[in-house]
Design an enzyme around this catalytic site. Sequence first.
Site, mmCIF file in Angstrom:
data_model
loop_
_atom_site.group_PDB
_atom_site.id
_atom_site.type_symbol
_atom_site.label_atom_id
_atom_site.label_comp_id
_atom_site.label_asym_id
_atom_site.label_seq_id
_atom_site.Cartn_x
_atom_site.Cartn_y
_atom_site.Cartn_z
ATOM 1 N N CYS A 130 0.841 -1.196 0.000
ATOM 2 C CA CYS A 130 0.000 0.000 0.000
ATOM 3 C C CYS A 130 0.884 1.257 0.000
ATOM 4 O O CYS A 130 1.993 1.258 0.532
ATOM 5 C CB CYS A 130 -0.896 0.007 1.241
ATOM 6 S SG CYS A 130 -2.052 1.413 1.267
ATOM 7 N N ASP B 215 0.400 3.764 1.707
ATOM 8 C CA ASP B 215 0.367 4.358 3.050
ATOM 9 C C ASP B 215 1.780 4.653 3.552
ATOM 10 O O ASP B 215 2.654 3.785 3.506
ATOM 11 C CB ASP B 215 -0.349 3.377 4.001
ATOM 12 C CG ASP B 215 -0.713 4.017 5.320
ATOM 13 O OD1 ASP B 215 0.209 4.518 6.010
ATOM 14 O OD2 ASP B 215 -1.900 4.029 5.669
ATOM 15 N N ARG C 47 2.992 4.771 6.318
ATOM 16 C CA ARG C 47 3.434 4.031 7.503
ATOM 17 C C ARG C 47 3.910 2.620 7.194
ATOM 18 O O ARG C 47 4.244 1.862 8.107
ATOM 19 C CB ARG C 47 2.282 3.983 8.525
ATOM 20 C CG ARG C 47 1.846 5.362 9.004
ATOM 21 C CD ARG C 47 0.495 5.311 9.689
ATOM 22 N NE ARG C 47 -0.579 4.954 8.754
ATOM 23 C CZ ARG C 47 -1.863 4.853 9.087
ATOM 24 N NH1 ARG C 47 -2.232 5.058 10.340
ATOM 25 N NH2 ARG C 47 -2.767 4.522 8.182
ATOM 26 N N HIS D 27 -2.213 -4.003 4.980
ATOM 27 C CA HIS D 27 -2.012 -3.607 6.382
ATOM 28 C C HIS D 27 -3.353 -3.319 7.038
ATOM 29 O O HIS D 27 -4.258 -2.770 6.413
ATOM 30 C CB HIS D 27 -1.087 -2.391 6.480
ATOM 31 C CG HIS D 27 -1.663 -1.130 5.903
ATOM 32 N ND1 HIS D 27 -2.178 -0.120 6.681
ATOM 33 C CD2 HIS D 27 -1.834 -0.729 4.631
ATOM 34 C CE1 HIS D 27 -2.616 0.854 5.903
ATOM 35 N NE2 HIS D 27 -2.428 0.514 4.648
ATOM 36 N N CYS E 224 -6.110 0.013 6.946
ATOM 37 C CA CYS E 224 -5.927 0.590 5.607
ATOM 38 C C CYS E 224 -7.131 1.469 5.244
ATOM 39 O O CYS E 224 -8.274 0.999 5.219
ATOM 40 C CB CYS E 224 -5.764 -0.527 4.576
ATOM 41 S SG CYS E 224 -5.449 0.097 2.903
HETATM 42 CO CO CO Z 1 -3.452 1.210 3.025
#
Ligand code: CO
Length: 218
Positions: A42, A44, A46, A98, A101
């Site tokens: 992803c 993302d 993090r 994750h 998400c």
């Molecule tokens: Co995500």
Amino acid sequence: MNIYNALLEGNKKWVAEKTKADPEFFERLSKGQSPQVLWIGCSDSRVPANEITGTNPGEVFVHRNIANMVVHSDMNMLSVLDYAVNILKVRHVIVCGHYGCGGVKAAMENAQNGLVDNWLRHIKDVYRIYSDELNAIEDPTDRVDRFTELNVIEQVFDLSKTSIIQNAWKDRNSPVIHGWVYSLKTGLIKDLGVSFDSQDSLPPIYRFDSLMPKVTTV
Ligand code: CO
């Protein structure tokens, strides 16, 4: 220091640390790459592939998009996959989702979010496939967590459906495709136990025959 300058300063500090630990590090990497792993994760902020797996530059070939999707009409993903499998000859392809998400959560809801809704549509399709199982989960967090896992598993299937992966399996019994989920709360990765390395894992309708050499008759 503002974030923009901090990036450039951070880079200088990182180079100094890397060079101190391994003076040949950049010289060696500049000569080429031979990663054994393709990571599909992803976007993302993090979930950085190298950092959470304790790997260095050069070890993981990375493709990231919203909610770690394998969309078989996505030229970006297909190009990365073809290059990783047929040129770099990676031994493992990992789809890593994750928990927590935002893309997966948004796909479970009905609010409009703009253009991204067209991307999230692919995740809604996953919900439809598993709606009986998901609707039976009462706790909302448990339900979105399970949906996150099922979405990863479905992307592992979608990778297996590509001719790129199926031809590689026939040619060299590689790569193995895996599904993982990362926890933002603990930093730990859960291996979902879906490891595919042959067409046997696919419903027959998705299995391609080998490419046959063309026979010309006169
Ligand atoms: Co995500």
